[in-house]
Design a protein around this motif. Structure first.
Motif, PDB file in Angstrom:
ATOM      1  N   ALA A 323       3.898  10.247  -6.025  1.00 36.32           N
ATOM      2  CA  ALA A 323       3.759   8.952  -6.706  1.00 36.32           C
ATOM      3  C   ALA A 323       2.357   8.816  -7.292  1.00 36.32           C
ATOM      4  O   ALA A 323       2.180   8.359  -8.437  1.00 36.32           O
ATOM      5  N   ILE A 324       1.346   9.216  -6.530  1.00 36.15           N
ATOM      6  CA  ILE A 324      -0.038   9.148  -7.027  1.00 36.15           C
ATOM      7  C   ILE A 324      -0.269  10.177  -8.138  1.00 36.15           C
ATOM      8  O   ILE A 324      -0.917   9.877  -9.153  1.00 36.15           O
ATOM      9  N   ARG A 325       0.285  11.369  -7.961  1.00 33.05           N
ATOM     10  CA  ARG A 325       0.133  12.387  -9.006  1.00 33.05           C
ATOM     11  C   ARG A 325       0.778  11.924 -10.309  1.00 33.05           C
ATOM     12  O   ARG A 325       0.281  12.226 -11.403  1.00 33.05           O
ATOM     13  N   TRP A 326       1.873  11.173 -10.192  1.00 31.80           N
ATOM     14  CA  TRP A 326       2.547  10.660 -11.396  1.00 31.80           C
ATOM     15  C   TRP A 326       1.777   9.469 -11.989  1.00 31.80           C
ATOM     16  O   TRP A 326       1.415   9.478 -13.165  1.00 31.80           O
ATOM     17  N   GLY A 327       1.515   8.452 -11.164  1.00 27.95           N
ATOM     18  CA  GLY A 327       0.965   7.210 -11.682  1.00 27.95           C
ATOM     19  C   GLY A 327      -0.519   7.229 -11.954  1.00 27.95           C
ATOM     20  O   GLY A 327      -0.993   6.526 -12.853  1.00 27.95           O
ATOM     21  N   GLU A 328      -1.293   8.032 -11.205  1.00 28.80           N
ATOM     22  CA  GLU A 328      -2.749   7.998 -11.339  1.00 28.80           C
ATOM     23  C   GLU A 328      -3.334   9.259 -11.950  1.00 28.80           C
ATOM     24  O   GLU A 328      -4.472   9.232 -12.410  1.00 28.80           O
ATOM     25  N   GLN A 347      14.153   7.782   3.130  1.00 29.15           N
ATOM     26  CA  GLN A 347      14.837   6.530   3.486  1.00 29.15           C
ATOM     27  C   GLN A 347      16.115   6.770   4.285  1.00 29.15           C
ATOM     28  O   GLN A 347      16.628   5.845   4.920  1.00 29.15           O
ATOM     29  N   LYS A 348      16.620   8.008   4.280  1.00 28.22           N
ATOM     30  CA  LYS A 348      17.805   8.317   5.085  1.00 28.22           C
ATOM     31  C   LYS A 348      17.468   8.383   6.573  1.00 28.22           C
ATOM     32  O   LYS A 348      18.341   8.200   7.417  1.00 28.22           O
ATOM     33  N   GLY A 349      16.239   8.688   6.886  1.00 34.78           N
ATOM     34  CA  GLY A 349      15.822   8.745   8.286  1.00 34.78           C
ATOM     35  C   GLY A 349      15.635   7.356   8.861  1.00 34.78           C
ATOM     36  O   GLY A 349      15.622   6.346   8.152  1.00 34.78           O
ATOM     37  N   LYS A 350      15.468   7.295  10.174  1.00 31.89           N
ATOM     38  CA  LYS A 350      15.304   6.005  10.854  1.00 31.89           C
ATOM     39  C   LYS A 350      13.867   5.768  11.310  1.00 31.89           C
ATOM     40  O   LYS A 350      13.574   4.748  11.933  1.00 31.89           O
ATOM     41  N   GLU A 351      12.976   6.705  11.012  1.00 32.41           N
ATOM     42  CA  GLU A 351      11.596   6.564  11.450  1.00 32.41           C
ATOM     43  C   GLU A 351      10.828   5.616  10.530  1.00 32.41           C
ATOM     44  O   GLU A 351      11.121   5.516   9.338  1.00 32.41           O
ATOM     45  N   LEU A 352       9.849   4.907  11.109  1.00 30.72           N
ATOM     46  CA  LEU A 352       8.979   4.037  10.342  1.00 30.72           C
ATOM     47  C   LEU A 352       7.789   4.845   9.859  1.00 30.72           C
ATOM     48  O   LEU A 352       7.075   5.438  10.650  1.00 30.72           O
ATOM     49  N   SER A 353       7.569   4.886   8.541  1.00 31.56           N
ATOM     50  CA  SER A 353       6.493   5.690   7.966  1.00 31.56           C
ATOM     51  C   SER A 353       5.704   4.842   6.984  1.00 31.56           C
ATOM     52  O   SER A 353       6.269   4.303   6.019  1.00 31.56           O
ATOM     53  N   SER A 354       4.395   4.701   7.217  1.00 31.78           N
ATOM     54  CA  SER A 354       3.569   3.912   6.302  1.00 31.78           C
ATOM     55  C   SER A 354       3.485   4.589   4.929  1.00 31.78           C
ATOM     56  O   SER A 354       3.443   3.902   3.897  1.00 31.78           O
ATOM     57  N   HIS A 355       3.495   5.917   4.907  1.00 36.34           N
ATOM     58  CA  HIS A 355       3.457   6.618   3.618  1.00 36.34           C
ATOM     59  C   HIS A 355       4.749   6.373   2.834  1.00 36.34           C
ATOM     60  O   HIS A 355       4.714   6.277   1.602  1.00 36.34           O
ATOM     61  N   LEU A 356       5.850   6.250   3.540  1.00 31.63           N
ATOM     62  CA  LEU A 356       7.127   5.952   2.884  1.00 31.63           C
ATOM     63  C   LEU A 356       7.075   4.563   2.241  1.00 31.63           C
ATOM     64  O   LEU A 356       7.463   4.380   1.081  1.00 31.63           O
ATOM     65  N   ILE A 357       6.590   3.576   2.994  1.00 33.10           N
ATOM     66  CA  ILE A 357       6.514   2.201   2.473  1.00 33.10           C
ATOM     67  C   ILE A 357       5.549   2.149   1.289  1.00 33.10           C
ATOM     68  O   ILE A 357       5.833   1.513   0.262  1.00 33.10           O
ATOM     69  N   ALA A 358       4.398   2.802   1.420  1.00 31.88           N
ATOM     70  CA  ALA A 358       3.406   2.813   0.337  1.00 31.88           C
ATOM     71  C   ALA A 358       3.970   3.494  -0.907  1.00 31.88           C
ATOM     72  O   ALA A 358       3.766   3.027  -2.036  1.00 31.88           O
ATOM     73  N   ALA A 359       4.675   4.603  -0.701  1.00 27.86           N
ATOM     74  CA  ALA A 359       5.263   5.330  -1.833  1.00 27.86           C
ATOM     75  C   ALA A 359       6.263   4.451  -2.582  1.00 27.86           C
ATOM     76  O   ALA A 359       6.281   4.418  -3.822  1.00 27.86           O
ATOM     77  N   GLN A 360       7.080   3.751  -1.839  1.00 28.16           N
ATOM     78  CA  GLN A 360       8.074   2.870  -2.461  1.00 28.16           C
ATOM     79  C   GLN A 360       7.399   1.814  -3.339  1.00 28.16           C
ATOM     80  O   GLN A 360       7.830   1.557  -4.473  1.00 28.16           O
ATOM     81  N   ALA A 361       6.303   1.215  -2.817  1.00 26.58           N
ATOM     82  CA  ALA A 361       5.596   0.182  -3.579  1.00 26.58           C
ATOM     83  C   ALA A 361       4.929   0.769  -4.825  1.00 26.58           C
ATOM     84  O   ALA A 361       4.963   0.169  -5.914  1.00 26.58           O
ATOM     85  N   LEU A 362       4.326   1.951  -4.686  1.00 26.38           N
ATOM     86  CA  LEU A 362       3.651   2.567  -5.834  1.00 26.38           C
ATOM     87  C   LEU A 362       4.642   2.970  -6.919  1.00 26.38           C
ATOM     88  O   LEU A 362       4.380   2.789  -8.109  1.00 26.38           O
ATOM     89  N   ILE A 363       5.766   3.537  -6.500  1.00 26.15           N
ATOM     90  CA  ILE A 363       6.776   3.953  -7.487  1.00 26.15           C
ATOM     91  C   ILE A 363       7.293   2.746  -8.267  1.00 26.15           C
ATOM     92  O   ILE A 363       7.455   2.792  -9.490  1.00 26.15           O
ATOM     93  N   LYS A 364       7.521   1.627  -7.562  1.00 19.35           N
ATOM     94  CA  LYS A 364       7.949   0.401  -8.248  1.00 19.35           C
ATOM     95  C   LYS A 364       6.887  -0.076  -9.235  1.00 19.35           C
ATOM     96  O   LYS A 364       7.182  -0.469 -10.357  1.00 19.35           O
ATOM     97  N   THR A 365       5.629  -0.048  -8.782  1.00 22.91           N
ATOM     98  CA  THR A 365       4.531  -0.523  -9.631  1.00 22.91           C
ATOM     99  C   THR A 365       4.401   0.319 -10.883  1.00 22.91           C
ATOM    100  O   THR A 365       4.309  -0.204 -11.998  1.00 22.91           O
ATOM    101  N   TYR A 366       4.401   1.646 -10.712  1.00 22.20           N
ATOM    102  CA  TYR A 366       4.220   2.525 -11.861  1.00 22.20           C
ATOM    103  C   TYR A 366       5.454   2.552 -12.757  1.00 22.20           C
ATOM    104  O   TYR A 366       5.372   2.998 -13.903  1.00 22.20           O
ATOM    105  N   SER A 367       6.569   2.043 -12.238  1.00 22.41           N
ATOM    106  CA  SER A 367       7.783   1.933 -13.059  1.00 22.41           C
ATOM    107  C   SER A 367       7.816   0.621 -13.833  1.00 22.41           C
ATOM    108  O   SER A 367       8.766   0.361 -14.578  1.00 22.41           O
TER     109      SER A 367
END
Length: 783
Positions: A323-328, A347-367
């Motif tokens: 996401a950073i390589r794409w947007g920044e 997102q198919k996994g059940k683990e909580l990942s801060s990088h997953l949440i951050a990636a989702q927000a960045l991808i939305k922003t850069y989209s």
């Protein structure tokens, strides 16, 4: 709670402490530097230095106690108590930690626990006067020495009770006779009753000491004497053979099973170690925040997926890095596809990942869905915070998205929270540098870029941000800007093409600014400036260099609207307002979601005579597109104010502060100034006092608000409070020049203050040789 005695350090003394700490961060140099920052009210710097002290001295209480003092000075008692309790974990009997914990606990409502810790501090050092004072202050009774305990005569133990009966010898029960002795067994018949009775009564003493163990009754069967019938041993032969076969099979299978399980277990452990190793490498590379490190992080996470294709952590890292390589970094469609695919996999996994949440927000922003990203991320951050799972990465991402939307005050708050959680993250400091730069807090922005470069040498984004910040100054240090740009252009491994392109445009801005400064310099100074920057003194050659740098930059990255923005600034510096405005409009057409582009357009339009109306129209259009971006709303108010449409300006400023939870001191400062001009003293006072509170941590803005407040009191005729406000402004920031003039103007009505008036006015003239109030200041100075 006490603080160590201190004196105000001179800039030279403070610089020496900073140098000592920078030379060896693992030494005790953290302590005097943190103390100095704390005394100066520079809490962020004090906190960073203390946390480095904690890291360098994990078994010492002192750095944690000092960090607790920093939090306590900001009225963050909960955080202060957490640090003090951490100090007590490493040194449970430290009297300073016990004393501070006691006071904080009493203040927090834990009176009994707090008094207990104060008593422990007293027991650790009964002669400590500060502890005794606190015991008296909080009415904790000092324990008196206990009376000596009388020695009692020993009580004789009672004699052991006599045994009720002598212990009988154990009567063994004979084993059944072998098959060869069967006739004898037959004649014996059964065990006689007297023998069984003897066995039952043999150990009466034992039965009282442990549970009675019931012996199995021995039964001797009467067997007919028949030679044709096989003996009992021969009868059991087939069964015995089956047991032997089963035992043999088990003897073979058990080792095989054990070996297989051991092999499987060893392989599983090996895979686990390999997975962890690759994830650790990815984590470490992500911290460096460079184009090369993001590529290495992706490579390590790919290796982790070879070990475990379903690893949520690895997919989360990849989604975030791509996401950073794409947007920044201008990674293009391939980087975007990779980011989205790994996001879906994670997102198919059940683990909580801060990088997953951050990636989702960045991808939305850069989209282009910045609003959706912001709303979702704010909710997730709050939920995690409520569960005591605050994440520096998520606060960092939230701050960057808020800054993109123009909500600079909240962006700064989020980034400072990220910094408190991760005090050595260069990406956080670079974000803070950008936020403060947009807030107009240039000194604080510079310090944050410096911190980023301290924790990550030649951090690309900080080198770029710092060079552009320098080139935005009225009188830049061209040599410093040139050095940073050169480092970026010659770095190994190289930055991303997008960063190199921005560096080329920064170089063009540098050449243009130096070329504009050259004619006013003497030949020897021109030569020195040319040597320091590499910019030719010949204007025609300089112009060629500008064109070449810009062409190179746009060739490297055709899709980056930041390049149009930097070119627009270059055109503004040359006084070409129309061309600058058009270049910034190109940036907006490329990405209209960035509030900063609209702000820069408004500045460019207001820079030319009569451009305020066009600026306000552009801002109204931008707000319709982006919604209520606080920065844009304030800019629109400023544009209306420049047109003398004060009611419209006030309406926009009030719109900027309508959310009771929002902080917008710039809007309050502007409202206060308008109300002062209208002689609406009470309204002016209310807004300026709130602005002063909300500008906390921004010395020059605090000084500005207090200066305006002093002018309000002066207008009301309250000379004493006006004098106090001007003095507070000088204490907040002695480099804020206007306060010297207004303070001199106030005192000029008192003939007894003539010497002070002259000194203040002369200081203003020295600081502002082209200032707005220069003529009157010269009169007051007696020039």
């Amino acid at each position: 709670m006490s603080t160590s005695p201190s004196k105000t350090l001179s800039p030279t003394e403070l610089a020496k402490l900073e140098h000592s700490f920078a030379s060896d961060p693992s030494s005790d140099a953290y302590k005097p530097l943190a103390e100095a920052y704390l005394d100066l009210g520079r809490f962020m710097e004090a906190m960073v230095v203390c946390k480095k002290g904690v890291k360098a001295h994990p078994t010492a209480a002192d750095p944690r106690i000092l960090l607790a003092r920093v939090y306590a000075a900001q009225n963050k008692d909960k955080k202060a108590l957490e640090e003090v309790m951490g100090a007590l974990q490493v040194q449970p009997e430290d009297k300073a930690a016990l004393r501070m914990a006691g006071v904080l606990q009493i203040k927090g409502g834990e009176a009994d626990t707090g008094r207990g810790n104060l008593l422990k501090a007293y027991q650790a050092d009964p002669g400590d006067p500060e502890t005794v004072t606190l015991l008296q202050q909080y009415k904790v009774e000092i324990p008196r020495p206990a009376a000596p305990t009388p020695v009692l005569a020993p009580v004789a133990a009672p004699p052991p009770a006599a045994a009720e009966a002598p212990a009988a010898a154990t009567v063994p029960v004979a084993a059944p006779p072998a098959a060869a002795e069967a006739p004898a067994a037959t004649s014996a018949g059964r065990i006689n009753a007297p023998s069984q009775q003897a066995a039952r009564t043999a150990r009466p003493a034992d039965s009282a000491q442990r549970p009675t163990q019931r012996r199995p009754q021995v039964v001797v069967e009467e067997v007919d004497d028949d030679e044709d019938e096989p003996s009992s041993r021969r009868k059991s032969a087939p069964k015995s053979n089956g047991s032997k076969m089963l035992s043999l099979v088990l003897l073979v299978l058990i080792p095989l099973f054990a070996g297989g399980y051991g092999f499987y277990s060893a392989q599983a452990k090996k895979r686990g170690r390999e997975l962890k190793k690759n994830l650790d490498v990815a984590t470490e590379q992500l911290k460096h925040d460079s184009f090369d490190s993001y590529k290495k992080a992706c490579a390590a996470a790919d290796l982790a997926l070879e070990v475990d294709p379903d690893s949520t952590a690895a997919h989360g890292y990849l989604a975030y890095a791509y996401a950073i390589r794409w947007g920044e970094h201008g990674g293009g469609d391939d980087a975007r596809r990779q980011a989205e695919e790994h996001l879906a996999a994670a997102q198919k996994g059940k683990e909580l990942s801060s990088h997953l949440i951050a990636a989702q927000a960045l991808i939305k922003t850069y989209s282009g869905d910045g609003k959706g990203a912001l709303a979702s991320l704010e909710t997730q951050v709050k939920e995690l915070n409520d569960q005591n799972k605050a994440s520096s990465l998520l606060y960092l991402t939230l701050g960057l998205i808020q800054m993109n939307a123009g909500d600079l005050e909240r962006a700064r708050d989020s980034l400072e929270r990220a910094q408190a959680l991760a005090p050595d993250d260069p990406r956080v400091y670079a974000g803070l540098g950008a936020a403060y730069r947009r807030l107009g807090q240039d000194n604080t922005a510079w310090k944050n870029y410096d911190f980023a470069l301290r924790y990550e040498k030649d951090h690309p984004e900080s080198l770029l941000g710092r060079s552009l910040l320098m080139l935005e100054q009225d009188e830049p240090n061209y040599a410093v800007a040139s050095r940073d740009i050169k480092k970026l252009l010659e770095a190994e491994p190289p930055p991303s093409p997008r960063q190199l392109a921005a560096a080329q445009l920064a170089r063009s801005l540098l050449i243009a600014r130096v070329a504009l400064a050259m004619p006013a310099l003497k030949p020897d100074m021109q030569q020195k400036l040319t040597e320091a920057t590499g910019v030719p003194a010949d204007p025609a050659k300089a112009k060629q260099e500008v064109t070449k740098a810009e062409e190179t930059g746009f060739a490297l990255d055709k899709q980056n609207p930041e390049l149009n923005l930097i070119k627009g600034r270059r055109l503004l510096a040359e006084g070409n307002f129309d061309a600058a405005s058009e270049e910034i409009r190109k940036a907006i057409r490329a990405d209209g979601s960035r509030a900063q582009f609209h702000v820069e357009l408004a500045k460019a339009l207001m820079g030319k005579p009569g451009g305020e109306k066009e600026a306000s129209e552009a801002l109204v259009t931008a707000l319709k597109t982006m919604g209520d971006s606080p920065k844009l709303v304030v800019m629109l108010g400023n544009a209306y104010r420049r047109q003398n449409k004060l009611e419209d300006a006030l309406a926009q400023y009030q719109r900027a502060v309508k959310d009771p939870k929002a902080k917008n001191p710039e809007a309050r400062l502007a409202m206060g100034a308008i109300y002062r001009e209208r002689s609406e003293w009470d309204k002016a006072k209310e807004q300026l006092e709130k602005a002063n509170q909300e500008f906390f941590g921004q010395p020059d803005r605090v000084a500005n608000a207090l200066t305006e407040l002093g002018r309000v009191y002066q207008g009301k005729g309250d000379t004493a409070k006006a004098d106090e406000s001007f003095q507070r402004a000088l204490q907040a920031d002695e480099n804020y020049s206007p306060v010297y003039y207004f303070y001199a103007q106030l005192l000029s009505k008192d003939a007894k203050q003539s010497a002070k008036v002259k000194t203040l006015a002369q200081e203003y003239v020295r600081r502002e040789p082209k200032g707005e109030y220069l003529t009157d200041a010269q009169r007051l100075a007696g020039n």
